[in-house]
Design a protein around this motif. Structure first.
Motif, PDB file in Angstrom:
ATOM      1  N   THR A 228      -7.488  82.570 140.843  1.00 56.27           N
ATOM      2  CA  THR A 228      -8.443  81.462 140.955  1.00 56.27           C
ATOM      3  C   THR A 228      -8.000  80.394 141.949  1.00 56.27           C
ATOM      4  OG1 THR A 228      -7.407  80.434 139.022  1.00 56.27           O
ATOM      5  CG2 THR A 228      -9.360  81.793 138.628  1.00 56.27           C
ATOM      6  N   GLU A 229      -6.747  80.470 142.401  1.00 58.12           N
ATOM      7  CA  GLU A 229      -6.284  79.490 143.390  1.00 58.12           C
ATOM      8  C   GLU A 229      -6.843  79.780 144.784  1.00 58.12           C
ATOM      9  OE1 GLU A 229      -3.179  82.810 143.742  1.00 58.12           O
ATOM     10  OE2 GLU A 229      -4.583  81.994 142.264  1.00 58.12           O
ATOM     11  N   LEU A 230      -7.464  80.943 144.957  1.00 57.49           N
ATOM     12  CA  LEU A 230      -7.966  81.336 146.272  1.00 57.49           C
ATOM     13  C   LEU A 230      -9.392  80.819 146.440  1.00 57.49           C
ATOM     14  CD1 LEU A 230      -6.576  84.972 146.381  1.00 57.49           C
ATOM     15  CD2 LEU A 230      -5.503  82.839 147.110  1.00 57.49           C
ATOM     16  N   GLU A 231      -9.574  79.991 147.457  1.00 57.82           N
ATOM     17  CA  GLU A 231     -10.855  79.339 147.679  1.00 57.82           C
ATOM     18  C   GLU A 231     -11.348  79.598 149.095  1.00 57.82           C
ATOM     19  OE1 GLU A 231     -10.355  75.225 146.768  1.00 57.82           O
ATOM     20  OE2 GLU A 231     -10.090  75.578 144.614  1.00 57.82           O
ATOM     21  N   PRO A 232     -12.665  79.557 149.306  1.00 57.45           N
ATOM     22  CA  PRO A 232     -13.205  79.796 150.651  1.00 57.45           C
ATOM     23  C   PRO A 232     -12.863  78.660 151.604  1.00 57.45           C
ATOM     24  CG  PRO A 232     -14.938  79.072 149.168  1.00 57.45           C
ATOM     25  CD  PRO A 232     -13.724  79.305 148.315  1.00 57.45           C
ATOM     26  N   ALA A 233     -12.811  79.008 152.878  1.00 58.15           N
ATOM     27  CA  ALA A 233     -12.530  77.995 153.900  1.00 58.15           C
ATOM     28  C   ALA A 233     -13.778  77.188 154.233  1.00 58.15           C
ATOM     29  CB  ALA A 233     -11.999  78.670 155.158  1.00 58.15           C
ATOM     30  N   TYR A 234     -14.939  77.642 153.734  1.00 57.50           N
ATOM     31  CA  TYR A 234     -16.195  76.939 153.993  1.00 57.50           C
ATOM     32  C   TYR A 234     -16.938  76.770 152.675  1.00 57.50           C
ATOM     33  CZ  TYR A 234     -17.308  81.925 154.149  1.00 57.50           C
ATOM     34  OH  TYR A 234     -17.386  83.258 153.872  1.00 57.50           O
ATOM     35  N   LEU A 235     -18.025  76.031 152.711  1.00 53.79           N
ATOM     36  CA  LEU A 235     -18.764  75.751 151.480  1.00 53.79           C
ATOM     37  C   LEU A 235     -20.257  75.640 151.783  1.00 53.79           C
ATOM     38  CD1 LEU A 235     -17.927  75.240 148.492  1.00 53.79           C
ATOM     39  CD2 LEU A 235     -18.171  72.805 148.959  1.00 53.79           C
ATOM     40  N   ALA A 236     -21.055  76.154 150.863  1.00 45.96           N
ATOM     41  CA  ALA A 236     -22.515  76.015 150.929  1.00 45.96           C
ATOM     42  C   ALA A 236     -23.018  75.868 149.509  1.00 45.96           C
ATOM     43  CB  ALA A 236     -23.136  77.234 151.603  1.00 45.96           C
TER      44      ALA A 236
END
Length: 393
Positions: A228-236
């Protein structure tokens, strides 16, 4: 015939295979009837009703479930992307890598896997390439791991010579050393069975236009949902746990969902996703293990026939280390590609020769046609050598 399924019946689903000796599924698989019908259904619905959006989105989730089962994963661990390159870039940028961290890769592996990580050098991440050998397994990487190593990224199958690497042993090594593990499965998926959990992969990226039978423009990303520590580099808005119903962005609403949807941006390639659902149904009907066995048998036949002609093969020959469906013939592409095309044989040029890539619809007759083309072109030179030898004698 195949010892594993009715290839003649399967071949009828791929009309292009009747018009050309198609040995190029490692580039793009011909369109099958079930996938074509899924696209046509989508177009007809859009044409007649302006788009039953919720029905299409329901089918998207049905396909997500099929993909998950196909990879031994859960639906919440599957994201839809544009292609393999996007999947690998999402994975590379989601890893919490900092200046001084090190990523291990294989020299000569697919460039779009490499570039996704080489782009992290601007953050100070070091990318180290280990040699590509006929066998790559955990012991290939172990000597290169130190206290700065944080991840390994590699292909399951190489596109240019048909190596099949021991990703499960590498995944076990990554688990042992607490490393992230990213796998590019593009050249293997749909022919080589994949078990994401057995691989112990953090991410698996792939497109769908080869073994998964869907035209270009759709990719997949498996994400280990425990990371769960892995997050996208972008957001929408589509990436959020709770997208705003009034479409007003609020700084206090940035929470990500506990699913691979965090890596999606919305506006999916809906016709391709419906096509993928049909393709997976077709593959499951035949059986992925049966497809692999059939391609291995054809590969054995190809190697035997090449040996008979005295023509070499690039890459591994042992079934344990070779992909079942990718073989590179040691004939210079610059001299041979146009000749094969003119003689109705579809293959691809590669670094060290001509790539033959097999599909579920191929038969020994396709291999025979390829061999006939090689023999026909080599025959004049063989006769010339015989004439010279006779004069010398």
């Amino acid at each position: 015939m195949s010892r594993h399924y009715d290839v003649a019946a399967v071949r009828k689903a791929f009309p292009a295979a009747e018009h050309v000796v198609y040995l190029d599924s490692g580039f793009q698989t011909p369109l099958s009837r079930p996938v074509k019908e899924a696209y046509e259904r989508f177009l007809q619905e859009g044409f007649e009703t302006a788009g039953p959006k919720q029905i299409w989105l329901n089918r998207l989730e049905e396909t997500r479930t099929k993909v998950a089962a196909f990879l031994g994963a859960r639906p919440n661990e599957i994201a839809f992307t544009k292609n393999t390159s996007e999947s690998m870039n999402i994975a590379a940028n989601a890893l919490p890598l900092r200046a001084g961290d090190k990523v291990l890769m294989i020299h000569g592996d697919h460039p779009n896997n490499a570039y996704a990580f080489l782009n992290l050098r601007k953050k100070g991440v070091e990318i180290v390439f280990i040699p590509m050998t006929e066998v790559v397994d955990a012991e290939s990487f172990r000597p290169h791991i130190d206290e700065r190593t944080r991840a390994i990224s590699m292909s399951l199958v190489t596109f240019h010579a048909g190596h099949r690497f021991d990703v499960e042993s590498v995944g076990a090594l990554c688990a042992e050393r607490s490393l992230y593990f990213v796998v590019d499965a593009m050249q293997g998926i749909g022919v080589v069975p994949i078990d994401a959990k057995a691989m112990k992969a953090t991410f698996i990226g792939s497109g769908t236009h080869k073994g998964l039978l869907v035209p270009q423009g759709l990719g997949l990303l498996y994400w280990d949902a425990t990371r769960t520590e892995l997050e996208p580099a972008y957001l929408a808005a589509a990436s959020l746990a709770e997208p705003p119903l009034d479409f007003v962005a609020r700084p206090d609403n940035l929470a990500l969902p506990p699913t691979a949807g965090r890596f999606e941006l919305g506006n999916f390639n809906l016709p391709a996703i419906q096509g993928l659902g049909a393709a997976i149904d077709l593959i499951n009907q035949i059986g992925i293990e049966n497809i692999q066995r059939h391609c291995f048998d054809l590969g054995d036949y190809l190697i035997e026939r090449l040996n008979g002609l005295g023509v070499g093969l690039v890459g591994p020959r042992d079934r344990q280390h070779r992909a079942p469906h990718i073989y590179v013939i040691a004939l210079p592409a610059a001299d041979w590609l146009d000749y094969f095309t003119q003689n109705g044989v579809r293959v691809s040029p590669e670094r060290d020769g001509i790539r033959v890539s097999l599909g579920m619809f191929n038969t020994t007759a396709d291999i025979d046609r390829l061999m006939e083309a090689i023999r026909a072109r080599n025959a004049p030179s063989a006769r010339a050598r015989t004439a010279v030898l006779s004069k010398l004698g």
